[in-house]
Design an enzyme around this catalytic site. Sequence first.
Site, PDB file in Angstrom:
ATOM      1  N   CYS A  81      35.053  16.984 -18.433  1.00 50.83           N
ATOM      2  CA  CYS A  81      36.287  16.599 -19.035  1.00 50.83           C
ATOM      3  C   CYS A  81      36.291  15.998 -20.440  1.00 50.83           C
ATOM      4  CB  CYS A  81      37.004  15.594 -18.203  1.00 50.83           C
ATOM      5  SG  CYS A  81      36.914  16.363 -16.388  1.00 50.83           S
ATOM      6  N   HIS A 324      45.481  19.161 -18.187  1.00 48.95           N
ATOM      7  CA  HIS A 324      44.060  18.916 -18.267  1.00 48.95           C
ATOM      8  C   HIS A 324      43.251  20.157 -18.656  1.00 48.95           C
ATOM      9  CE1 HIS A 324      40.282  16.871 -18.435  1.00 48.95           C
ATOM     10  NE2 HIS A 324      40.173  16.824 -17.209  1.00 48.95           N
TER      11      HIS A 324
END
Lengths: 384, 146
Positions: A81, A324
């Site tokens: 991430c 995301h």
Amino acid sequence: MTRPVGVWGVGTSHFGRFPDQRVETLAWEAIGEAMTAAGVTADDIDAVFVGTVFGPPGVAIRVLRGTGIGGVPVVTIEAACASGTAAFHEAAQAVASGRYGTVLAFGVEHLSSLFTGAIVPEATDADGAAGLPLPGLYALGAQRYLAVHGATVEQLAQVAVKNKAHGVRNPRAHLGRASSSGAPSLDEVLASKMIAEPLTLLQCCPTTDGAAAAVLGRARAGDVRVLSSALVSGRPWDQRSDEIWGVAPVRRAADEAFSAAGVEAEDVDVLEVHDAFTIGEIVTLEALGLCKPGEGAELAVSGHTALGGRQPVNPSGGLLSRGHPLGATGLAQLAEIVWQLRGVAGDRQVPGARIGLVETLGGAASGMDGNAAVVALLSSDPSS
Amino acid sequence: MTAASAPISKRRAGEALGGLAVADPRPRIVDGRVAGWRCGACGHAVAQESPWCPNCSAGALTPASFGPGGTVWAGTVVHLPVGHWKPPFALASVDLDDGPRVLAHVTETRVLPVGSRVRLVGGTQESGASAGDGNDVFVEPEGSGS
Ligand SMILES: [Zn+2]
């Protein structure tokens, strides 16, 4: 940093599910906006750092084909991430050290063509092979946090209420646009489908496509400055670890970044942090030093971290609302902070913001406390 | 091979998701205990295969077995399909007595309380509506089952 680094320009795509788009078209939207804002053309770019997790392989050069950028070093970084933030970090360090003059960083991900739901756990990973999905990992942390600190599910859910209310003000947010009826209430967040107890659907970030980009160079008058950035990797997380997963790497990066910038947590006016799940924002703010361990759960409830509060967190809507797209996320966070520090964030502007923070945590290799974490501190031009 | 009703990944998905097989990284139960390794120099217990001791990076690891008793670090119930596991199913992270922390499926579909006592078992138990493939590790709450 040896040479003052400026963010010359930032850009993003819209965020959402875009079956008609490819990674290239999303990236071009972000890169075009960043280059225009920076006032540069393809010939000005000396190097490119790219953050992406699911690529596909070769995505960086396939994106650059359409842009006229070529022949220069192009390095693709995978840090889960935190891939996009790691690309930004490397770009900033390259400018600071004088290795390159003008550097493009971008991140891109097209998740809707890979996953029909949550990201499928990695079969070569022990916890992944055992069937632990990412929301399950955060749910384990949330259960531990609730038990140790006596926090409540309402406190967790309030983070989603706050960030989704912010996201309604962001026309590029994945879930912001969809919320014609406004942001969900606390009851609606708690009543949404259970994903991994205690985390409900509205406490989990959506599966999102998108891209974001930044052009960095030596700081010029009016540029947002990079005060510091720190990139750390994981350390073992095992029976000796008293803290929940994912806290320690953020603290390591934060300690380094705050020290290098000569700034304290209380000096920060606006933050974009990794709220892939509500519990993530809570423990991240503790790791960043905004409050003591166990007190993070109250920050959204008290309004401290809401727009209008003392230190607004995730004015963009965060991962919970913007979405995301893994590799794009860090640069999307950076873009929001740069817009905030330039005073051009529109309906979600934090008035007078001078110092901003970006934090991203990547996971989740089992047995490690994170894959990578990046914390960066930025400021508006101190002379303006 | 298990039918893949779960989300499809273009990544290396593993056999459980209808992809090609990968070498199994999960901890195993051997002779009623969790098989792992212990460092000959510092005594650190590890559950995952490692080239040398990740704690002191000096000691060699020798095979060791742990538990089967342990204490729950945290538990959850997952309401998503994951591989061949149909929701809901429970997972718990368990600190084995004098051993490593391991993740395992729970034989009862409930959130095991932090700090509660459990026992780890192997075999083909059930977790929620699904059964393991014979190579899973399961958590039995103390006082349940046999
Ligand atoms: Zn050792």
